[in-house]
Design an enzyme around this catalytic site. Structure first.
Site, PDB file in Angstrom:
ATOM      1  N   ASP A  10      11.898  14.434  33.792  1.00  0.00           N
ATOM      2  CA  ASP A  10      12.924  14.199  32.775  1.00  0.00           C
ATOM      3  C   ASP A  10      13.897  13.115  33.221  1.00  0.00           C
ATOM      4  OD1 ASP A  10      14.725  14.804  30.475  1.00  0.00           O
ATOM      5  OD2 ASP A  10      16.044  15.399  32.110  1.00  0.00           O
ATOM      6  N   ARG A  54      14.168   6.203  28.242  1.00  0.00           N
ATOM      7  CA  ARG A  54      14.621   6.354  26.857  1.00  0.00           C
ATOM      8  C   ARG A  54      15.925   5.622  26.631  1.00  0.00           C
ATOM      9  NH1 ARG A  54      15.613  12.126  26.538  1.00  0.00           N
ATOM     10  NH2 ARG A  54      16.409  11.676  24.458  1.00  0.00           N
ATOM     11  N   LYS A  86      15.787  21.032  31.556  1.00  0.00           N
ATOM     12  CA  LYS A  86      16.818  21.231  32.589  1.00  0.00           C
ATOM     13  C   LYS A  86      17.414  22.623  32.517  1.00  0.00           C
ATOM     14  CE  LYS A  86      19.188  17.485  31.403  1.00  0.00           C
ATOM     15  NZ  LYS A  86      18.341  16.567  30.627  1.00  0.00           N
ATOM     16  N   HIS A 138      25.301  24.141  26.658  1.00  0.00           N
ATOM     17  CA  HIS A 138      25.049  22.699  26.669  1.00  0.00           C
ATOM     18  C   HIS A 138      25.666  22.082  25.420  1.00  0.00           C
ATOM     19  CE1 HIS A 138      23.076  18.855  27.374  1.00  0.00           C
ATOM     20  NE2 HIS A 138      22.906  18.815  26.055  1.00  0.00           N
ATOM     21  N   SER A 152      14.137  17.217  26.719  1.00  0.00           N
ATOM     22  CA  SER A 152      14.935  16.811  27.881  1.00  0.00           C
ATOM     23  C   SER A 152      15.990  17.867  28.208  1.00  0.00           C
ATOM     24  CB  SER A 152      15.602  15.462  27.596  1.00  0.00           C
ATOM     25  OG  SER A 152      16.490  15.106  28.631  1.00  0.00           O
TER      26      SER A 152
END
Length: 445
Positions: free
Chosen positions: A161, A168, A187, A82, A183
């Site tokens: 989320d 957000r 995932k 990520h 968050s």
């Protein structure tokens, strides 16, 4: 559910019990808590942070709000990466097929562009026909068949989320480090991973420019992954200049394909190989970093990495001809080279200026309902430290019309600074490595 006392307690610096966080997150996902109350709670959290047990509870509640990607016990070990997002960051397009070509499973859930940064899904959809809206069943079948899937977050994964993220984004709480960590990790943990590598950007083009904030986010997410049985490592990488040369969706696909053929810019390949090495070691696809690097180099040199990318494109409905003949990808009708106005040395290439220009030219979204022009963007010809002569190219702008060409031209003039002497040296491409055991300096920091 009565939320006001929770807001008051968090506003005043107190903590919510894990059960209270679980109840409020799941109630919000069911539409039992109004946006205005959850927005107040998010802002109180942005101001006062989360204790470790609160963070764990928020992450777990978001994870438990949806389904998870599961595989048979005999499946290859599953790893993912990520990135916190940057300008010119097409790493996932190269990294996912490269690691899968080395024998690990890569179920990669990616996002769209946010703010001045590009998104992996938008880049993939520059390939005509490419589907990113896979269901969990489709993703599972594809990973089992070809070892990799590149997809977006579905309604099945962490729906709490998805809803909280949108709120957000609308309430200036995107940069809250605990909420960001929860968050991302909700995932990623839903993918059932054996290992996760985090690419935390630092520098002027990052969402968290300061080193100390990047390290805090890295430590927070590594701890969350470790606590959930997912071996997690974070690398801090430079985003004080764009990564690679191409900025813009189809242009970045071109550069990614070149990289898979072994012709990528050196900075892009250095980051890809650093992350890929960590993924192979975490996933037990290699016993050590030296062996992992050799396997990655061989997958590129042998053509297996590009062959895997072709397989991904074909499986997900994309036109393989478009990556075999890159001239088939969307291209802009107006192309102009921007030249240096004087002799000198490039002292800076400011990534936010470039990223914002690509968005303004149509290559990103200024509102969630905007369409995207995949063809527009900017391809840089120089990097910090390069010597230039008057009239030599700084960048090429790919635009839809004269108005968007003017935006790109101005961005290059603003972003690429040329002086008589070299400026401050850029950040090291990879500066820090964060594991469950601590923080280690990799570059010169």
């Amino acid at each position: 559910m009565i939320v006001i006392p929770l807001i008051e307690r968090k506003r005043d610096g107190g903590c919510l019990a894990p059960s209270e966080w679980r109840d409020v997150v799941l109630a919000y996902a069911r539409d039992d808590v109004p946006d205005y109350q959850m927005a107040a709670l998010l802002m109180a959290t942005r101001m006062n942070g989360l204790a470790s047990d609160e963070l764990a509870a928020v992450t777990q509640a978001m994870l438990d709000s949806g389904a998870r990607l599961t595989f048979d016990s005999g499946a290859p070990r599953k790893v993912d990466k990520h990135s916190t997002g940057g300008v010119g960051d097409k790493v996932s397009l190269v990294l996912a097929p490269l690691v899968a070509a080395c024998g690990l499973a890569v179920p990669m859930i990616s996002g769209r562009g946010l703010g001045h940064t590009g998104g992996t899904l938008d880049k993939l959809q520059a390939i005509p026909g490419f589907r990113t809206d896979l269901t969990l069943a489709e993703a599972r079948a594809q990973v089992e068949r070809i070892g990799v899937a590149l997809m977006g977050q579905t309604d099945e994964i962490a729906p709490a989320d998805r809803k909280l993220y949108a709120l957000r984004d609308a309430t200036a709480t995107i940069d809250a480090i605990p909420l960001m960590a929860a968050s991302i990790m909700s995932k990623k943990l839903a993918e059932g991973l054996d290992g996760l590598v985090l690419d935390i950007k630092r520098g002027s083009g990052a969402f968290l420019p300061r080193l100390e904030d990047g390290l805090e986010l890295a430590r927070t997410m590594v701890a969350l992954g470790t606590d959930h049985g997912c071996r997690t490592v974070a690398l801090l990488t430079a985003m004080d200049r764009p990564l690679g040369r191409a900025c813009g969706n189809a242009l970045e696909v071109v550069e990614a394909v070149e990289a898979l053929h072994g012709r990528g810019p050196s900075d892009l390949m250095d980051v890809v190989l650093a992350l890929g090495t960590e993924m192979l070691v975490l996933g037990e696809g290699a016993p050590d970093g030296t062996t992992a690097r050799r396997l990655l180099d061989d997958a590129v040199a042998s053509g297996r990495a590009f062959a895997k990318f072709r397989e991904i494109v074909a499986t997900q409905g994309g036109e393989v001809d478009a990556i075999d003949d890159l001239r088939s990808l969307p291209s802009a009708p107006v192309i102009e080279e921007i030249a240096a106005a004087a002799d000198g040395v490039v002292t800076a290439v400011e990534p936010r200026s470039i990223g914002r220009a690509v968005v303004a030219m149509g290559g990103g979204r200024q509102s969630m309902h905007d369409g995207i022009d995949p063809a527009v963007g900017i391809v840089l010809s120089v990097a910090p430290g390069d010597a230039v002569e008057r009239g030599s190219p700084l960048a090429t702008v790919h635009a839809r019309n004269a108005a968007t060409l003017a935006i790109g031209r101005q961005a290059v003039e603003d972003a690429v600074e040329v002086g008589p002497i070299p400026g401050e040296p850029p950040l090291p491409l990879v500066s820090h490595r964060v594991t469950a055991d601590g923080v280690y300096v990799v570059g010169d920091g």
